[in-house]
Design a protein around this motif. Structure first.
Motif, PDB file in Angstrom:
ATOM      1  N   THR A   1      -8.340   2.144  -2.628  1.00  0.00           N
ATOM      2  CA  THR A   1      -7.823   2.750  -1.400  1.00  0.00           C
ATOM      3  C   THR A   1      -8.908   3.448  -0.601  1.00  0.00           C
ATOM      4  O   THR A   1      -8.963   3.317   0.625  1.00  0.00           O
ATOM      5  CB  THR A   1      -6.706   3.760  -1.745  1.00  0.00           C
ATOM      6  OG1 THR A   1      -5.682   3.080  -2.479  1.00  0.00           O
ATOM      7  CG2 THR A   1      -6.097   4.350  -0.488  1.00  0.00           C
TER       8      THR A   1
ATOM      9  N   GLU B   1       0.822  -1.208   0.000  1.00  0.00           N
ATOM     10  CA  GLU B   1       0.000   0.000   0.000  1.00  0.00           C
ATOM     11  C   GLU B   1       0.857   1.260   0.000  1.00  0.00           C
ATOM     12  O   GLU B   1       0.561   2.232  -0.710  1.00  0.00           O
ATOM     13  CB  GLU B   1      -0.939  -0.002   1.206  1.00  0.00           C
ATOM     14  CG  GLU B   1      -2.068   0.997   1.062  1.00  0.00           C
ATOM     15  CD  GLU B   1      -3.282   0.633   1.893  1.00  0.00           C
ATOM     16  OE1 GLU B   1      -4.069   1.551   2.179  1.00  0.00           O
ATOM     17  OE2 GLU B   1      -3.455  -0.546   2.255  1.00  0.00           O
ATOM     18  N   VAL B   2       1.951   1.259   0.766  1.00  0.00           N
ATOM     19  CA  VAL B   2       2.840   2.437   0.777  1.00  0.00           C
ATOM     20  C   VAL B   2       3.509   2.604  -0.580  1.00  0.00           C
ATOM     21  O   VAL B   2       3.671   3.732  -1.077  1.00  0.00           O
ATOM     22  CB  VAL B   2       3.886   2.311   1.903  1.00  0.00           C
ATOM     23  CG1 VAL B   2       4.973   3.373   1.757  1.00  0.00           C
ATOM     24  CG2 VAL B   2       3.214   2.456   3.269  1.00  0.00           C
TER      25      VAL B   2
ATOM     26  N   GLN C   1      -3.198   6.526   5.618  1.00  0.00           N
ATOM     27  CA  GLN C   1      -1.886   6.564   4.997  1.00  0.00           C
ATOM     28  C   GLN C   1      -0.783   6.657   6.054  1.00  0.00           C
ATOM     29  O   GLN C   1       0.226   5.948   5.977  1.00  0.00           O
ATOM     30  CB  GLN C   1      -1.805   7.762   4.031  1.00  0.00           C
ATOM     31  CG  GLN C   1      -2.643   7.607   2.773  1.00  0.00           C
ATOM     32  CD  GLN C   1      -4.144   7.723   3.008  1.00  0.00           C
ATOM     33  OE1 GLN C   1      -4.593   8.448   3.897  1.00  0.00           O
ATOM     34  NE2 GLN C   1      -4.931   7.001   2.224  1.00  0.00           N
TER      35      GLN C   1
ATOM     36  N   TYR D   1       0.996   4.365  -2.647  1.00  0.00           N
ATOM     37  CA  TYR D   1       0.885   5.793  -2.349  1.00  0.00           C
ATOM     38  C   TYR D   1       1.951   6.599  -3.075  1.00  0.00           C
ATOM     39  O   TYR D   1       1.697   7.704  -3.564  1.00  0.00           O
ATOM     40  CB  TYR D   1       1.062   6.046  -0.841  1.00  0.00           C
ATOM     41  CG  TYR D   1       0.023   5.421   0.053  1.00  0.00           C
ATOM     42  CD1 TYR D   1      -1.257   5.159  -0.399  1.00  0.00           C
ATOM     43  CD2 TYR D   1       0.347   5.106   1.372  1.00  0.00           C
ATOM     44  CE1 TYR D   1      -2.197   4.585   0.435  1.00  0.00           C
ATOM     45  CE2 TYR D   1      -0.594   4.533   2.215  1.00  0.00           C
ATOM     46  CZ  TYR D   1      -1.859   4.273   1.742  1.00  0.00           C
ATOM     47  OH  TYR D   1      -2.785   3.707   2.574  1.00  0.00           O
TER      48      TYR D   1
END
Length: 476
Positions: free
Chosen positions: A400, A372-373, A444, A376
């Motif tokens: 997301t 996920e990072v 986040q 981003y």
């Protein structure tokens, strides 16, 4: 003559592969959450009506086995008296509260001595599982249900092992010393042990946040929402973790975590697996996995359950630094357990716990924060420089944000339809807003905290770090 390498096409292809990995992993997580949501809804819909405490007492008081409540305490001077007072007032036929002072550097032990008037005693105890030396045992004849253990510092798992050795009951309840149990929590949690005494190994209950609520005499007298946004968003997180995830995983019999803040275990089986392991900050998860492994290797039928009715109240961090430290530690604990028992992953020998339980840990805890990072950082960047079509950016944003909001709001709907712990419509409206808002910034940041936990794990960093608390009086 060989034609020149098409770097632009290669870059676009690489960007597309990265996008598909990120989006695919996100969709897999969403699929797991949707399955959990369905099974949680089925479990709540099929569960029997919540029975009044008085009726529970009539049904189970004569059959309920004794319980030792183990409360490890390290530098809990602010909350220790309130917590122990709450524990001594539990509504249960036969129990003992064992408070383990794990070499606190503040006035935790002295507060216990002064307030409860306990004095040194001699008492035999087992030494089946290892722990740091016990310096003394304290009790008060006028409070026969209270035993204070003073030992050298060894960490939470070490303190719990000391409590298991000292305990004499067939069941023990592990809690955090900074938590408050509802008066009938033990009676509700023990019900599966009474109904299936030959199969039940462990039972977990719900953890709720006391921040903002009115607390008197070690009891939550009025459930109120906190004003701090971090505490509010954690209420939504806890609902999602307990009401959806753990309830569903319990239904599937693949539950890998019983919170260290409130869990009920069969002492004999915990001794058989060597108690809590040292050298991990995820001792609660690791114990549950060890019990799964032990029972599967013995090929004995068993159950490890979660039931939503027994509630333990705890205080959530309201500071970004402390909360980030906690989430990094949780991530580190999950990775330590996963790596230690990695041979269980997709191993037919361990049945559904190897496929579903460890598969879920792999996707959500091991791969989740990293992928996920990466998403981003890379997907918006790759789109901005023209290496990625807008369709991929929109798909990533949908995964997301849209699905994240849906899962959180759906969990709140389950809470309102089935449990109704928040009586005010205004509270539900605020939590719905928070369930939406958490996806724009907080989620986040949370994944970056988890990524820090991954880095700490790779560096083999140990220790809990300082966890500063306000104390329950300030929450009232």
């Amino acid at each position: 003559m060989m034609s020149g390498f098409d770097w632009q096409s290669a870059a676009v292809a690489s960007a597309t592969v990265i996008a598909w990995i990120v989006i695919g992993t996100g969709l897999l997580q969403i699929l797991l959450y949707l399955i959990q949501l369905v099974f949680a809804g089925i479990s709540l819909a099929q569960r029997p009506p919540i029975v009044r405490s008085s009726l529970l007492w009539q049904r189970y008081a004569n059959r309920a086995p004794p319980i030792a409540v183990l409360a490890p305490a390290f530098n809990e001077e602010v909350t220790i008296v309130e917590s122990v007072t709450s524990l001594l007032a539990l509504h249960y036929p036969e129990f003992e509260v064992v408070v383990i002072n794990d070499g606190s550097k503040d006035g935790t032990l002295q507060r216990l001595i002064d307030h409860f008037d306990v004095h040194p005693i001699d008492r035999y105890y087992d030494r089946t599982v290892g722990h740091q030396p016990i310096r003394g045992l304290y009790a008060n004849p006028r409070l026969p249900r209270l035993l204070v253990v003073d030992k050298e510092n060894g960490g939470k798992s070490d303190a719990l092992n000391a409590g298991i050795n000292v305990a004499r009951a067939p069941l023990f309840c592990s809690i955090d010393a900074d938590s408050l149990l509802e008066s009938d929590a033990l009676l509700r949690a023990v019900r599966p042990f009474v109904e299936e005494p030959d199969r039940m190994v462990a039972v977990g209950g719900t953890i709720r946040l006391a921040n903002g609520s009115r607390i008197e005499g070690g009891r939550v007298r009025e459930v109120c929402l906190p004003r701090n946004f971090l505490a509010l968003v954690q209420i939504v997180e806890y609902l999602r973790a307990f009401l959806m995830a753990r309830l569903a995983l319990s239904r599937l019999q693949v539950l890998t975590v019983i919170s260290g803040a409130f869990g009920l275990f069969r002492r004999r089986l915990v001794l058989e697996v060597g108690g809590y392991s040292h050298g991990t900050v995820g001792e609660d998860m690791e114990l549950v996995v060890k019990l799964h492994r032990h029972m599967r290797e013995l090929k004995r039928p068993y159950r490890i359950d979660f039931i939503p009715e027994p509630v333990c109240w705890t205080e959530a961090p309201e500071d970004l630094t402390i909360l980030g430290r906690q989430r990094a530690r949780w991530q580190r604990g999950s990775l330590e357990t996963f790596v230690k028992h990695r041979d269980m992953l997709f191993n037919p020998k361990f049945g559904r716990i190897g496929f579903l339980g460890f598969g879920q840990v792999l996707v959500v805890d091991v791969m989740g924060p990293i992928i996920e990072v990466v998403g981003y950082v890379l997907i918006p960047l790759l789109w901005a420089v023209g290496l990625l079509a807008v369709d991929y950016l929109l798909a990533f944003l949908a995964v997301t944000f849209t699905f994240g909001i849906f899962i959180s709001v759906a969990t709140l709907i389950l809470e309102e339809v089935e449990l109704r712990r928040f009586p005010k419509a205004r509270d539900l409206a605020i939590l719905t807003f928070v369930a939406v808002a958490e996806n724009f910034g907080y989620r986040q940041i949370s994944n970056f905290w988890r990524l820090r936990g991954v880095w700490q794990f790779l560096r083999k960093q140990q220790g809990w770090g300082t966890m500063t608390r306000k104390g329950f009086q300030s929450a009232s």
